[in-house]
Structures are given as structure tokens and as C-alpha cells.
Write an enzyme that holds these catalytic residues in place. Structure first.
Site: not given
Length: 262
Positions: A116, A136
Site C-alpha cells: 500500500e 491480507e
């Protein structure tokens, strides 16, 4: 606060931010996240900074996201979602107020929140051994700090979904083919490649570079025609700057410009 993040600013105005937690593959805990936010705010307030290089200490990892051994992992998904930082992971992935170029120097794994932060950068230089992924889902979580929404806007839809729906890791070469990575080099050439990008940025007027960054980051929701009409502060400053006069004069006189940043 903590020595887990190193911040250095050289005489050229190039800042280097290094996540220095190689013992946990540069994973970020709450204290490290807070320190990163402090550093970005300090950089924003310092007109001497012309560009930032973000990297991780050691040879194995850029950043592997949230520290899974940290107490914050004990939160439920809903609790984590309710407390999201508006600036995103590491204070960077969704930050819309940093008006200077950010170069991600990816020296290894860029996973989860680390990926990210890469998505929050403007230029990405990676070693051949780097690996990228929003992993994730493989631990029952989601890339809530912009990863899901940013990746699908930055690379072709099927490529983004191929990563998001599987949590798989992709090589630097694969990410370059998708258009997310600017340059892939051997690990021992990573510093030199980054320096080439820095040199190209420094060849430009600081006022112009700030205006470009601000115009892009503040108008993403607008059409090109609407964006062109926005009288943003950095744009107005660039158009009426000493650098604008110096650039034309240097071109006409066949010499290198001497930028003032004003």
C-alpha cells in the site's frame, strides 16, 4: 519516539525515510506508524525538501505490512476498520497533502501495508528480487488502507483482481509489465538507479515539480477539463515564480538553470 524509522535530509534537499526493523522484515507497529506520520508532516512543512526516497533496512524486505506480533493485531476487523488513519498505511498510502515526489526504493518484500505504501508513491524502483502482494486475504483480513481501491485504479482490472482475489505475490518484473514499477534492476544497482531518478527530478524547477504533484493529487476526481481550471496554490506559485523566469533565461543562454525554488 523510536529508532525504528530513520530520517535523513541531504544538502540537495533529498530526504530518505528508512523503516529500520529488519528483525521483523520491516513490519510496522503502532509506534512506527506514528513516527512515520510525524516524518511526513515534518517533510510537508519543510520547503527545502525536493523529493523523498522511502525504503526498508536490510536486503530482504521493503516492508511486510502490519507487525503481526504487535498488540494491534488483537483487534477485530471491525475495530481496525473503525480506527483507520485517513492518511493510510504508514501515513502515506492515502496521503493527499505531500506535494513532492516520493520514490519507493523496493529492496525486497513489499507486502500488505508495504504494498500500500508503494501504491502511495509516485515512482517505484525495484530490485529483481523484490516481491509485491496484498496478502491480507490469506490471513482473513483486507487491504483497507487503500490497497484494494488503489491497485485496481493503477493496473489493468484483471491483473489487479488476479492479485486481490488470490493474495498472491508478484515479481518486480511482473509488476513492471503491469505498469506499477518504473524500473527493475539488480540488487547491487538499486542505489544507482534511484540516484538517476533523483537527478532527473533535480533537473526540473522545484516550483514546477510541486505544481505537477499537487495538480495530480488534488484533482483525481475531476475531468481533465475541470482539473485544468483549478487554481491550486502550487500552480499559481509556479506560474509567478523566479524559477519560471530563470528556466527560460537559461534555455536562451544555453546554460543550466539555477533553481531557487521560488
Amino acid at each position: 519516539m523510536t529508532d525504528d524509522v530513520r530520517y535523513e535530509l541531504d544538502a540537495r534537499g533529498i530526504a530518505t525515510v528508512t523503516i529500520d526493523r529488519p528483525q521483523v522484515l520491516n513490519a510496522v507497529d503502532r509506534r512506527t506508524h506514528e513516527r512515520l506520520n510525524e516524518i511526513w508532516a515534518e517533510i510537508e512543512a519543510d520547503p527545502a525538501v525536493r523529493a523523498v526516497v522511502l525504503t526498508g533496512a536490510g536486503e530482504k524486505a521493503f516492508c511486510t505490512g502490519a507487525d503481526m506480533s504487535a498488540s494491534g493485531v488483537g483487534k477485530t476487523g471491525l475495530e481496525y476498520w473503525a480506527e483507520l488513519d485517513p492518511n493510510g498505511f504508514g501515513g502515506l498510502s492515502l496521503r493527499g497533502t505531500l506535494d513532492i515526489p516520493v520514490i519507493a526504493k523496493v529492496n525486497g518484500y513489499a507486502l500488505g501495508g508495504g504494498m500500500e505504501m508503494v501504491l502511495g508513491a509516485d515512482i517505484v524502483v525495484a530490485s529483481e528480487s523484490a516481491r509485491f502482494g496484498l496478502t491480507e486475504p490469506r490471513v482473513g483480513r483486507l487491504a483497507l488502507d487503500g490497497g484494494i481501491h488503489l491497485l485496481v485504479r493503477r493496473v489493468p482490472y484483471t491483473q489487479a483482481m488476479g492479485m486481490l482475489l488470490t493474495g498472491r505475490k508478484a515479481s518486480a518484473a511482473e509488476m513492471a509489465a503491469m505498469g506499477l514499477v518504473n524500473e527493475v534492476v539488480a540488487a547491487d544497482e538499486l542505489d544507482d538507479a534511484t540516484e538517476r531518478w533523483i537527478a532527473d527530478i533535480l533537473a526540473c524547477a522545484p516550483t514546477s515539480v510541486r505544481a505537477v504533484k499537487q495538480m495530480v493529487s488534488r484533482t483525481a476526481q475531476l475531468s481533465a477539463s475541470e482539473a485544468r481550471g483549478m487554481r491550486l496554490p502550487a500552480l499559481m506559485a509556479a506560474l509567478d515564480s523566479e524559477d519560471a523566469v530563470e528556466g527560460i533565461a537559461a534555455f536562451q543562454e544555453k546554460r543550466r538553470p539555477e533553481w531557487k525554488g521560488r
